[in-house]
Scaffold this active site. Sequence first.
Site, PDB file in Angstrom:
ATOM      1  N   ARG A 262      -6.610   3.160  11.227  1.00  0.00           N
ATOM      2  CA  ARG A 262      -5.724   2.386  11.780  1.00  0.00           C
ATOM      3  C   ARG A 262      -5.572   3.125  13.192  1.00  0.00           C
ATOM      4  O   ARG A 262      -5.341   4.396  13.110  1.00  0.00           O
ATOM      5  CB  ARG A 262      -4.449   2.495  11.272  1.00  0.00           C
ATOM      6  CG  ARG A 262      -4.211   1.523  10.021  1.00  0.00           C
ATOM      7  CD  ARG A 262      -2.810   1.415   9.356  1.00  0.00           C
ATOM      8  NE  ARG A 262      -2.926   0.590   8.030  1.00  0.00           N
ATOM      9  CZ  ARG A 262      -1.867   0.425   7.222  1.00  0.00           C
ATOM     10  NH1 ARG A 262      -0.648   0.929   7.573  1.00  0.00           N
ATOM     11  NH2 ARG A 262      -1.970  -0.352   6.235  1.00  0.00           N
ATOM     12  N   ARG A 277       1.164  10.070   9.433  1.00  0.00           N
ATOM     13  CA  ARG A 277       0.462   9.103  10.122  1.00  0.00           C
ATOM     14  C   ARG A 277      -1.037   9.393  10.545  1.00  0.00           C
ATOM     15  O   ARG A 277      -0.896  10.179  11.929  1.00  0.00           O
ATOM     16  CB  ARG A 277       1.596   8.503  11.176  1.00  0.00           C
ATOM     17  CG  ARG A 277       1.456   7.260  11.877  1.00  0.00           C
ATOM     18  CD  ARG A 277       2.532   7.052  12.642  1.00  0.00           C
ATOM     19  NE  ARG A 277       3.787   7.033  12.214  1.00  0.00           N
ATOM     20  CZ  ARG A 277       4.235   5.920  11.506  1.00  0.00           C
ATOM     21  NH1 ARG A 277       3.644   4.751  11.885  1.00  0.00           N
ATOM     22  NH2 ARG A 277       5.482   5.959  11.099  1.00  0.00           N
ATOM     23  N   GLU A 349       8.667   6.145   3.719  1.00  0.00           N
ATOM     24  CA  GLU A 349       7.855   4.926   3.051  1.00  0.00           C
ATOM     25  C   GLU A 349       6.499   5.658   2.546  1.00  0.00           C
ATOM     26  O   GLU A 349       5.813   6.176   3.009  1.00  0.00           O
ATOM     27  CB  GLU A 349       7.497   3.956   4.043  1.00  0.00           C
ATOM     28  CG  GLU A 349       6.622   2.823   3.560  1.00  0.00           C
ATOM     29  CD  GLU A 349       5.942   1.975   4.797  1.00  0.00           C
ATOM     30  OE1 GLU A 349       4.986   1.424   4.316  1.00  0.00           O
ATOM     31  OE2 GLU A 349       6.473   2.070   5.887  1.00  0.00           O
ATOM     32  N   SER A 352       4.621  -0.425   0.643  1.00  0.00           N
ATOM     33  CA  SER A 352       5.296  -1.911   0.819  1.00  0.00           C
ATOM     34  C   SER A 352       4.541  -2.839   0.097  1.00  0.00           C
ATOM     35  O   SER A 352       3.436  -2.773   0.235  1.00  0.00           O
ATOM     36  CB  SER A 352       5.178  -2.040   2.407  1.00  0.00           C
ATOM     37  OG  SER A 352       5.881  -1.344   3.200  1.00  0.00           O
ATOM     38  N   ARG A 391       0.217   9.999   1.277  1.00  0.00           N
ATOM     39  CA  ARG A 391       1.525  10.252   1.461  1.00  0.00           C
ATOM     40  C   ARG A 391       2.044  10.689   0.127  1.00  0.00           C
ATOM     41  O   ARG A 391       2.972  11.492  -0.153  1.00  0.00           O
ATOM     42  CB  ARG A 391       2.264   9.045   1.928  1.00  0.00           C
ATOM     43  CG  ARG A 391       1.990   8.870   3.342  1.00  0.00           C
ATOM     44  CD  ARG A 391       2.809   7.735   3.672  1.00  0.00           C
ATOM     45  NE  ARG A 391       2.658   7.510   5.353  1.00  0.00           N
ATOM     46  CZ  ARG A 391       3.514   6.927   6.139  1.00  0.00           C
ATOM     47  NH1 ARG A 391       4.397   6.206   5.570  1.00  0.00           N
ATOM     48  NH2 ARG A 391       3.352   6.818   7.395  1.00  0.00           N
TER      49      ARG A 391
END
Length: 426
Positions: A262, A277, A349, A352, A391
Amino acid sequence: MHDIKLIRDDPQGFDQGLARRGLPALSADLLRLDAERREQIQKLQEAQARRNSASKEVGEAVKAGDTMRASALKLEMGSLKETIAAGESTERELDQRLSEALAVIPNLPLAEVPDGTDESGNVEIRRWGEAPQFAFAPRQHFEIGEWLGQMDFELAARLSGARFVVMKKHLAKLERALAQFMLDHQTAVNGYTECYVPYLVNDAAMFGTGQLPKFADDLFRTVDGRWLIPTAEVSLTNLVQGQILDERDLPLRITAYTPCFRAEAGAAGRDTRGMIRQHQFSKVELVSITTPEQSRAELERMTGAAESVLQELGLPYRVMLLCSGDMGFGSRMTYDIEVWLPGQNAYREISSCSVCGDFQARRMESRYKPKDGKGTRYLHTLNGSGLAVGRTLVAVLETYQNADGSVTIPQKLRSYMGGMDRISRE
């Protein structure tokens, strides 16, 4: 992708759904373009019908010896040919304009999704586990990893720039162990079928799951025009692209462990230190393909499958129902699972889980045959992380850290670590 027929039937409901997303009313502009397109189709059909009838009349005129009428009809047919060619070109242009307009409009939230403009409107659904208490000030994961000498951000920056990491020795093995544990758990316990999928995909695949055209700036593109996947959702969901499945084979539950890439174009200044991130990270993705009647229940099942990994690892977390303004582009309803990070003293988070309805299936032209055999219907798709591996590693390091800087390995991972029960500085 939205169905223009449904917008025609309920423009007010469509605009109300957009308003919940914080967007202006769009139905009037879409229906105006649709009306222009339909008018053009009608004109084209009339011209084609006239050409067909004129062709028959030419034959009749020739048979009757009426050469003047035959010549006049041939001239008319020539003119109609030009009119039809121009009309077909106009129709294609209008089709494209309507498709492009629809392609950048997000999915509409379900009625049970709370209203809100950002994460402050999200609603906590439940919590699991107690936050660990330490007799010392807990460190953040990058402090732990760097102290262990097995996590190096400076070396990664020399190789690739910011938002990359090099892990070595036991931390590298722990990352792999987590992925293997997640895959084994999701396949053996939760019934997902493991897949190996491409990490490079074409425009159609990215369009099918909604990354294109709206989010091109968040993606990495190769010199030959393909895209590095931002999540295995793209490859897994597109396995049914253009297919018609049998309802008896549903639900289809599939999973894959892949790297993800990403650009993080909108994340400047956020989480600049550590592994939260990054441009490159690993994830075990869950995808379900099902019927409209099953999809809502499937969301609960998928979320439970993701939660169960955290429970097995003893990592406290909470589940949040996202509000209408914080959901992803293709989602109708999303649960975020947020793991407790002692070093940050915050929930972050880690998964999701979203139900997309037929939004992606319309873009992919993916359908199924109902058991009653009457026609075909669009599939419903769901996706979720089961889990984000990096994560999860962050959460393990921070939750199981010890005062001496070592990290205790969770019981469930020890067999994947060759029996090791602790990672210490060497």
